[in-house]
Design a protein around this motif. Structure first.
Motif, short mmCIF file in Angstrom:
data_model
loop_
_atom_site.label_atom_id
_atom_site.label_comp_id
_atom_site.label_asym_id
_atom_site.label_seq_id
_atom_site.Cartn_x
_atom_site.Cartn_y
_atom_site.Cartn_z
N THR A 36 -4.59 2.86 -6.95
CA THR A 36 -5.45 1.89 -6.27
C THR A 36 -4.71 1.18 -5.15
O THR A 36 -5.25 0.98 -4.06
N ILE A 39 -4.34 3.55 -2.20
CA ILE A 39 -5.62 3.66 -1.48
C ILE A 39 -5.83 2.44 -0.59
O ILE A 39 -6.21 2.56 0.57
N LYS A 40 -5.54 1.24 -1.13
CA LYS A 40 -5.69 0.02 -0.34
C LYS A 40 -4.74 0.02 0.86
O LYS A 40 -5.12 -0.36 1.97
N MET A 42 -3.43 2.66 2.38
CA MET A 42 -3.89 3.67 3.34
C MET A 42 -5.09 3.14 4.12
O MET A 42 -5.19 3.33 5.33
N ARG A 43 -6.00 2.48 3.45
CA ARG A 43 -7.18 1.93 4.11
C ARG A 43 -6.78 0.87 5.16
O ARG A 43 -7.35 0.81 6.24
N LYS A 44 -5.76 0.09 4.82
CA LYS A 44 -5.35 -0.99 5.71
C LYS A 44 -4.58 -0.48 6.94
O LYS A 44 -4.78 -0.99 8.04
N PRO A 48 -9.68 4.32 10.64
CA PRO A 48 -10.78 4.65 9.73
C PRO A 48 -11.03 6.16 9.60
O PRO A 48 -11.23 6.66 8.49
N PHE A 51 -8.23 7.64 7.49
CA PHE A 51 -8.40 7.28 6.09
C PHE A 51 -9.47 8.16 5.44
O PHE A 51 -9.26 8.68 4.34
N ARG A 52 -10.60 8.34 6.11
CA ARG A 52 -11.67 9.17 5.55
C ARG A 52 -11.19 10.61 5.36
O ARG A 52 -11.47 11.24 4.33
N TRP A 54 -8.06 11.61 4.89
CA TRP A 54 -7.12 11.62 3.78
C TRP A 54 -7.84 11.53 2.44
O TRP A 54 -7.54 12.27 1.51
N ARG A 55 -8.83 10.64 2.35
CA ARG A 55 -9.57 10.44 1.10
C ARG A 55 -10.30 11.72 0.70
O ARG A 55 -10.31 12.11 -0.46
#
Length: 91
Positions: A36, A39-40, A42-44, A48, A51-52, A54-55
Motif C-alpha cells: 500500500t 502504491i501511494k 508511486m501515485r505521488k 498520472p 502510474f496507470r 505501472w498499476r
C-alpha cells in the motif's frame, strides 16, 4: 502512513517497483514499505499516465507477490517437459 523519503531512496523504491522480478515482499524487506505504501509513493511521484501504466502492469503479475510466485513456480516444475521437433514447425 507519513514518511520522509530522500531522492535516492525514492528512486530506489520506484526502480524496484518497476522491475518485474522484485516482489512487494522484497521491497518491504529492503525498505520497510508495504504494498500500500509503495502504491501511494508511486501515485505521488509518477505522472498520472505512468502510474496507470505501472498499476496495469503489476496488477496481473504474480511475480510481484511472493507467495503467488513461489506457488506458480512449484506448479511449473511439475509440468512434464516436451521436446519440440523444430523440423515439424512450419515457417
Amino acid at each position: 502512513m507519513k514518511w520522509v523519503i530522500n531522492d535516492e531512496a525514492k528512486s530506489k523504491v520506484i526502480r524496484m517497483a518497476w522491475e518485474d522480478r522484485t516482489s512487494f515482499d522484497e521491497i518491504y524487506k529492503n525498505t520497510g514499505l508495504t504494498e500500500t505504501d509503495v502504491i501511494k509513493l508511486m501515485r505521488k511521484y509518477l505522472k498520472p499516465s505512468s502510474f496507470r501504466s505501472w498499476r496495469k502492469r503489476v496488477s496481473g503479475r504474480i511475480t510481484k507477490h511472493g507467495k503467488k510466485f513461489s506457488q506458480s513456480r512449484k506448479e511449473l516444475k511439475n509440468i512434464p517437459q516436451q521436446k519440440i521437433d523444430i523440423r515439424a514447425l512450419e515457417y
